[in-house]
Motif scaffolding. Structure first.
Motif, mmCIF file in Angstrom:
data_model
loop_
_atom_site.group_PDB
_atom_site.id
_atom_site.type_symbol
_atom_site.label_atom_id
_atom_site.label_comp_id
_atom_site.label_asym_id
_atom_site.label_seq_id
_atom_site.Cartn_x
_atom_site.Cartn_y
_atom_site.Cartn_z
ATOM 1 N N VAL A 1 -30.556 25.819 -12.462
ATOM 2 C CA VAL A 1 -29.417 26.090 -11.452
ATOM 3 C C VAL A 1 -28.363 25.277 -11.141
ATOM 4 O O VAL A 1 -27.556 25.760 -10.774
ATOM 5 C CB VAL A 1 -30.372 25.411 -10.215
ATOM 6 C CG1 VAL A 1 -29.860 25.527 -9.119
ATOM 7 C CG2 VAL A 1 -31.594 26.427 -10.068
ATOM 8 N N VAL A 2 -28.118 23.944 -12.138
ATOM 9 C CA VAL A 2 -27.328 23.239 -11.382
ATOM 10 C C VAL A 2 -25.993 23.465 -12.381
ATOM 11 O O VAL A 2 -24.675 23.162 -11.989
ATOM 12 C CB VAL A 2 -27.583 21.350 -12.559
ATOM 13 C CG1 VAL A 2 -26.092 21.066 -12.162
ATOM 14 C CG2 VAL A 2 -28.635 20.995 -10.998
ATOM 15 N N SER A 3 -25.799 23.654 -14.056
ATOM 16 C CA SER A 3 -25.075 24.700 -14.136
ATOM 17 C C SER A 3 -24.909 26.412 -14.142
ATOM 18 O O SER A 3 -24.218 26.976 -15.153
ATOM 19 C CB SER A 3 -25.595 24.706 -16.290
ATOM 20 O OG SER A 3 -26.327 25.469 -16.416
ATOM 21 N N ASN A 4 -25.194 26.663 -12.893
ATOM 22 C CA ASN A 4 -25.589 28.290 -13.206
ATOM 23 C C ASN A 4 -25.900 28.907 -14.327
ATOM 24 O O ASN A 4 -25.109 30.038 -14.970
ATOM 25 C CB ASN A 4 -23.968 28.492 -12.655
ATOM 26 C CG ASN A 4 -23.551 27.862 -11.249
ATOM 27 O OD1 ASN A 4 -24.278 28.388 -10.341
ATOM 28 N ND2 ASN A 4 -22.217 28.032 -11.519
ATOM 29 N N GLY A 5 -26.721 28.352 -15.411
ATOM 30 C CA GLY A 5 -27.460 28.658 -16.819
ATOM 31 C C GLY A 5 -26.256 29.033 -17.842
ATOM 32 O O GLY A 5 -26.437 29.749 -18.803
ATOM 33 N N THR A 6 -24.972 27.993 -17.310
ATOM 34 C CA THR A 6 -23.984 27.891 -18.594
ATOM 35 C C THR A 6 -24.559 27.133 -19.566
ATOM 36 O O THR A 6 -23.839 26.378 -20.649
ATOM 37 C CB THR A 6 -22.542 27.925 -18.588
ATOM 38 O OG1 THR A 6 -22.636 26.633 -17.295
ATOM 39 C CG2 THR A 6 -22.532 29.661 -17.514
ATOM 40 N N GLY A 7 -25.115 25.700 -19.575
ATOM 41 C CA GLY A 7 -25.356 24.285 -19.916
ATOM 42 C C GLY A 7 -24.575 23.689 -19.441
ATOM 43 O O GLY A 7 -24.318 22.848 -20.290
ATOM 44 N N GLY A 8 -23.084 23.949 -18.867
ATOM 45 C CA GLY A 8 -22.040 22.841 -18.736
ATOM 46 C C GLY A 8 -22.061 22.028 -18.259
ATOM 47 O O GLY A 8 -23.097 21.401 -17.271
ATOM 48 N N PRO A 9 -20.942 21.952 -17.737
ATOM 49 C CA PRO A 9 -19.770 21.612 -18.526
ATOM 50 C C PRO A 9 -19.536 20.419 -19.834
ATOM 51 O O PRO A 9 -19.951 19.705 -20.062
ATOM 52 C CB PRO A 9 -18.996 20.350 -17.255
ATOM 53 C CG PRO A 9 -18.856 19.288 -17.229
ATOM 54 C CD PRO A 9 -20.878 20.200 -16.919
ATOM 55 N N ALA A 10 -18.852 21.615 -20.939
ATOM 56 C CA ALA A 10 -19.239 20.974 -21.690
ATOM 57 C C ALA A 10 -19.887 21.334 -22.391
ATOM 58 O O ALA A 10 -20.241 20.068 -23.723
ATOM 59 C CB ALA A 10 -17.587 20.104 -22.319
ATOM 60 N N ASP A 11 -21.391 22.300 -22.330
ATOM 61 C CA ASP A 11 -22.722 21.958 -23.088
ATOM 62 C C ASP A 11 -23.201 20.373 -22.410
ATOM 63 O O ASP A 11 -24.346 20.150 -23.345
ATOM 64 C CB ASP A 11 -22.593 22.060 -24.964
ATOM 65 C CG ASP A 11 -22.358 23.449 -24.638
ATOM 66 O OD1 ASP A 11 -22.038 24.479 -23.533
ATOM 67 O OD2 ASP A 11 -21.978 23.889 -26.462
ATOM 68 N N SER A 12 -23.411 19.751 -21.402
ATOM 69 C CA SER A 12 -23.257 18.741 -21.531
ATOM 70 C C SER A 12 -24.864 18.441 -21.091
ATOM 71 O O SER A 12 -25.369 17.540 -20.996
ATOM 72 C CB SER A 12 -22.353 17.871 -20.630
ATOM 73 O OG SER A 12 -22.254 18.086 -19.577
ATOM 74 N N THR A 13 -24.528 20.134 -20.478
ATOM 75 C CA THR A 13 -26.985 19.933 -19.863
ATOM 76 C C THR A 13 -27.340 21.203 -20.647
ATOM 77 O O THR A 13 -28.077 22.187 -19.847
ATOM 78 C CB THR A 13 -26.659 20.558 -18.434
ATOM 79 O OG1 THR A 13 -25.759 21.815 -18.373
ATOM 80 C CG2 THR A 13 -25.668 18.960 -17.552
ATOM 81 N N LEU A 14 -27.143 21.150 -21.553
ATOM 82 C CA LEU A 14 -27.328 23.002 -22.496
ATOM 83 C C LEU A 14 -29.026 22.466 -23.096
ATOM 84 O O LEU A 14 -29.167 21.715 -23.899
ATOM 85 C CB LEU A 14 -26.192 23.093 -23.913
ATOM 86 C CG LEU A 14 -27.318 24.424 -24.651
ATOM 87 C CD1 LEU A 14 -27.018 25.205 -23.537
ATOM 88 C CD2 LEU A 14 -26.136 24.913 -25.188
ATOM 89 N N PHE A 15 -30.000 22.000 -22.163
ATOM 90 C CA PHE A 15 -31.131 22.095 -22.894
ATOM 91 C C PHE A 15 -31.616 22.935 -24.158
ATOM 92 O O PHE A 15 -31.048 23.974 -23.937
ATOM 93 C CB PHE A 15 -32.834 21.329 -21.556
ATOM 94 C CG PHE A 15 -32.134 20.590 -20.429
ATOM 95 C CD1 PHE A 15 -30.977 19.689 -20.923
ATOM 96 C CD2 PHE A 15 -33.023 20.930 -19.901
ATOM 97 C CE1 PHE A 15 -31.298 18.420 -20.590
ATOM 98 C CE2 PHE A 15 -32.704 19.285 -18.612
ATOM 99 C CZ PHE A 15 -31.911 18.565 -19.123
ATOM 100 N N TYR A 16 -32.761 22.545 -24.620
ATOM 101 C CA TYR A 16 -32.729 23.430 -25.617
ATOM 102 C C TYR A 16 -33.498 24.307 -25.008
ATOM 103 O O TYR A 16 -33.671 25.568 -25.775
ATOM 104 C CB TYR A 16 -34.112 22.993 -27.037
ATOM 105 C CG TYR A 16 -33.528 22.943 -27.535
ATOM 106 C CD1 TYR A 16 -33.754 22.962 -29.179
ATOM 107 C CD2 TYR A 16 -35.245 23.942 -27.619
ATOM 108 C CE1 TYR A 16 -33.792 23.870 -30.517
ATOM 109 C CE2 TYR A 16 -35.810 25.123 -29.138
ATOM 110 C CZ TYR A 16 -35.027 24.727 -29.994
ATOM 111 O OH TYR A 16 -35.024 25.036 -31.322
ATOM 112 N N THR A 17 -34.054 24.688 -24.284
ATOM 113 C CA THR A 17 -34.900 25.688 -23.592
ATOM 114 C C THR A 17 -33.769 26.693 -22.805
ATOM 115 O O THR A 17 -34.148 27.461 -22.762
ATOM 116 C CB THR A 17 -36.089 25.124 -22.804
ATOM 117 O OG1 THR A 17 -35.419 24.995 -21.723
ATOM 118 C CG2 THR A 17 -37.479 24.494 -23.197
ATOM 119 N N LEU A 18 -33.243 26.333 -22.414
ATOM 120 C CA LEU A 18 -32.091 26.846 -21.924
ATOM 121 C C LEU A 18 -30.871 27.953 -23.200
ATOM 122 O O LEU A 18 -30.953 28.818 -22.363
ATOM 123 C CB LEU A 18 -30.998 26.346 -20.807
ATOM 124 C CG LEU A 18 -29.951 26.316 -20.266
ATOM 125 C CD1 LEU A 18 -29.871 27.811 -19.333
ATOM 126 C CD2 LEU A 18 -28.890 25.254 -19.065
#
Length: 315
Positions: free
Chosen positions: A252-269
């Protein structure tokens, strides 16, 4: 002339047959009641698990034919996919920071509430509420509204005369921190379990320690922590598993992108992106099995360490 006394025929064989028949009938009744569970396990859990293992060795793309590629997905994952390593790093950082902090906050508040303050049920309920709603999509949306560039946090900082000129969720160096704070905010469930564990520690141990001159910190270190170690181990294990499965907040926080710069790219995402955005189900299945292996290895490590640091009352 001697007579031989004969024993009357025993009824034991017949009773044994009847007993075995009744036991067999009871077993069949038990299996009949368990049939829904067996069917659910086979078609909802066991079957899909086996299918996903097969798909991890294919290039299954939902649409089109499936081709066997062997270990190609796994080789690609470890040698040609930097986002795999990025997602693994983000997840491990999230786990290593948030899980210990959750235990500290939960144990601290449980220790405070264990001192017999007034209105204990009210405080207990209030602290537990975030655990009920914290993982929901609505709370993740609220969290995004708080930490955006023009969100509530920056508004509060400006009111206090402090600089607030960047988005907390839009900056790579702080985006993951907001999700860690959200996870810490959900400490209520762990706190309730700690509080129950504290209630089970015999009061006599503390009384004896006070007679010997032990102060509060010494009592906590020598009595509370050892007696509470099984509860601590349980909470740590459950939070580690939950950290590996974290998804909603990052999505939700990254709009499904895992951004910015993949900083919130969880493994499950990232697994979701490969499977349901790129429709590369074969690769997503391989990612899922690697996650299973990693989480299983971490759980095994925790169980191994628990033999040295966890104290049980019957030992």
């Amino acid at each position: 002339m001697t007579t031989t006394l004969q024993r009357p025929p025993t009824e034991t064989p017949r009773l044994n047959v009847r007993g075995r028949s009744r036991q067999r009938r009871e077993n069949l009744i038990g299996y009949a009641f368990m049939t829904p569970w067996f069917l659910g396990f086979v078609f909802i859990i066991g079957g899909p698990v086996i299918v996903s293992l097969y798909l991890s060795f294919t290039d299954y793309a939902v649409i089109g034919k499936t081709h066997w590629v062997g270990l190609e997905n796994y080789f690609k994952m470890f040698t040609k996919d930097p986002r795999f390593w990025a997602s693994l790093r983000v997840t491990l950082v999230y786990l290593l920071i948030s899980v210990p902090l959750v235990q500290v906050f939960a144990l601290f508040l449980a220790n405070m509430l264990n001192r017999g303050i007034r209105g204990l049920p009210i405080y207990r309920a209030l602290f537990y509420v975030p655990s009920l709603i914290g993982g929901s999509v609505a709370i993740a949306i609220l969290w995004r509204f708080i930490f955006e560039g023009d969100g509530l946090l920056n508004g509060l900082l400006k009111t206090l005369g402090l600089p607030a000129d960047h988005s907390w969720i839009g900056t790579p160096s702080t985006a993951l921190s907001t999700l860690i704070v959200l996870n810490i905010w959900q400490f209520g469930a762990a706190m309730i379990i700690y509080l129950a564990g504290l209630k089970n520690i015999p009061v006599e141990l503390y009384e004896a320690a006070r007679v010997d001159g032990a102060r509060s910190w010494r009592q906590f270190r020598s009595i509370t922590l050892p007696m509470l170690s099984p509860v601590i181990f349980f909470n740590v294990l459950m939070n580690v598993v939950a950290a590996f499965q974290a998804f909603n907040s990052a999505y939700v926080v990254s709009n499904g992108t895992g951004g910015p710069a993949d900083s919130t790219l969880f493994y499950t995402l990232y697994l979701y992106q490969r499977g349901f955005v790129d429709f590369d189900m074969g690769y997503a299945s391989a990612l899922g099995w690697i996650l299973l292996i990693i989480s299983g290895a971490v759980a095994a490590l925790l169980y191994t360490l628990s033999r040295r640091v966890v104290f049980y009352g019957d030992e």
